[in-house]
Design an enzyme around this catalytic site. Structure first.
Site, short mmCIF file in Angstrom:
data_model
loop_
_atom_site.label_atom_id
_atom_site.label_comp_id
_atom_site.label_asym_id
_atom_site.label_seq_id
_atom_site.Cartn_x
_atom_site.Cartn_y
_atom_site.Cartn_z
N THR A 175 13.83 -58.51 -68.26
CA THR A 175 14.70 -59.27 -69.18
C THR A 175 13.93 -60.32 -69.95
O THR A 175 14.23 -60.60 -71.12
CB THR A 175 15.85 -59.93 -68.38
OG1 THR A 175 16.62 -58.91 -67.75
CG2 THR A 175 16.76 -60.74 -69.29
N SER B 261 12.69 -53.83 -64.44
CA SER B 261 12.22 -53.88 -63.05
C SER B 261 12.78 -52.78 -62.15
O SER B 261 12.13 -52.44 -61.15
CB SER B 261 12.46 -55.27 -62.44
OG SER B 261 13.82 -55.58 -62.38
N ASP C 68 15.25 -57.97 -60.99
CA ASP C 68 15.89 -57.10 -60.00
C ASP C 68 14.96 -56.77 -58.83
O ASP C 68 15.41 -56.70 -57.68
CB ASP C 68 16.38 -55.80 -60.64
CG ASP C 68 17.65 -55.99 -61.46
OD1 ASP C 68 18.24 -57.08 -61.39
OD2 ASP C 68 18.04 -55.04 -62.17
#
Length: 323
Positions: free
Chosen positions: A13, A56, A90
């Protein structure tokens, strides 16, 4: 004199943006963080590498090993005072823990990420990146293992976990707390890790499965680990480390086949222990040969078992490894 910081981008992100057409958060063709070099150069001399540009959930243990190898190769070629890795949140804690177990560097390795993409209101990526570079440049960050820096806090890779799907304060260290704080003027550490572990790995041939235990669970799903030739199993057990009695036969079979079974608690706080003596209770499991992983969550226990089983030298003593 400015420190030299190796900055490695892996995606996530922190390197994405919200698409005006679809409203979805998507990867950028060009990582927007590469435009922030002037902000970082005021703190340290930056050597910047883009290892990969992946969300991720696409990061695998093999990618983690590639990242480890990239770090070791680069520090042999250049004088590096600290390392910062940008990563999707994540699986950030898993990559951090993998590096914790497979590197033994004095210099800081710091992972950071973002909960809001680069063009969202309140984007936190650049802020977290600046703080991570500050921590990696700090003398006090040396010999503290792999660190995670987010939202003004410094966490140990061993204890940190993602606790919220969307909050910028998502990374917490349950029952232990952060190692330190980042303020406008200083990096303040108030505790240090008790110990560090290191395992030499060069490849990841073994396979380890992770199962979450639930009320009324049957043995068939876990039996798939035998059918598909897994080399180890991690269970997120109930409470202090208990399982439904229906699962016992497959646990016995795994142990007879010399497939290590590691147990953690699915609870957010506390540690798994062999306390209860009923059918499926932790004391019974411990007596059978199930190994209790103190203080680790399921995903980290899986990585630790995976790394241990892939050790370069003689087979690792799994029980001692998890003490």
């Amino acid at each position: 004199m400015k420190k030299t910081i190796l900055l490695i981008h892996t995606g996530g992100t922190i390197s994405m943006h919200v698409s005006q057409e679809s409203g979805a958060v998507v990867p950028d063709v060009i990582n927007p963080l590469t435009k922030e070099s002037k902000k970082l150069e005021s703190i340290a001399h930056i050597i910047e590498i883009e290892a990969f540009n992946l969300p991720s959930p696409h990061i695998t243990p093999q990618k983690m090993l590639d990242l480890r190898d990239l770090i070791l190769h680069t520090i042999k070629e250049s004088r590096i005072d600290g390392i910062v890795i940008t990563h999707g949140t994540d699986t950030l804690e898993e990559t951090a823990y993998f590096l914790e177990l497979t590197t033994k560097l004095e210099i800081p390795i710091v992972l950071t990420g973002a909960m809001r993409s680069s063009n969202e209101l309140g984007a936190d990526g650049v802020y977290n990146l600046v703080e991570a570079v500050r921590v990696a440049s700090s003398e006090d960050a040396k010999n503290k293992g792999v660190l995670v820096v987010m939202n003004d806090e410094v966490h140990s890779a061993v204890n940190v976990t993602k606790t919220s799907t969307s909050s910028v304060s998502t990374f917490q260290s349950p029952q232990y707390g952060p190692l330190g704080l980042v303020t406008k003027t200083m990096i303040h550490f108030h505790q240090s890790p008790m110990k560090r572990e290191y395992v030499e790995v060069s490849k990841l041939d073994k396979k380890v499965a992770l199962f979450k235990v639930y009320a009324g669970m049957d043995a068939d799903l876990i039996h798939a680990a035998i059918d598909y030739h897994y080399d180890g199993v991690v269970l997120e057990g109930l409470g202090q480390g208990n399982i439904p009695p229906e699962v016992l036969p497959v646990i016995e079979e795994l142990i007879k086949l010399h497939i290590p079974v590691v147990l953690v608690s699915r609870c957010f706080n506390g540690i798994a222990q062999g306390v209860y003596g009923y059918q499926g209770g932790g004391k019974m499991l411990e007596d059978m040969g199930v190994i209790f992983a103190l203080g680790l969550n399921g995903q980290k226990a899986r990585l630790k078992l995976l790394i241990g089983l892939n050790q370069v030298d003689e087979p690792i003593d799994v029980k001692k490894f998890f003490v």
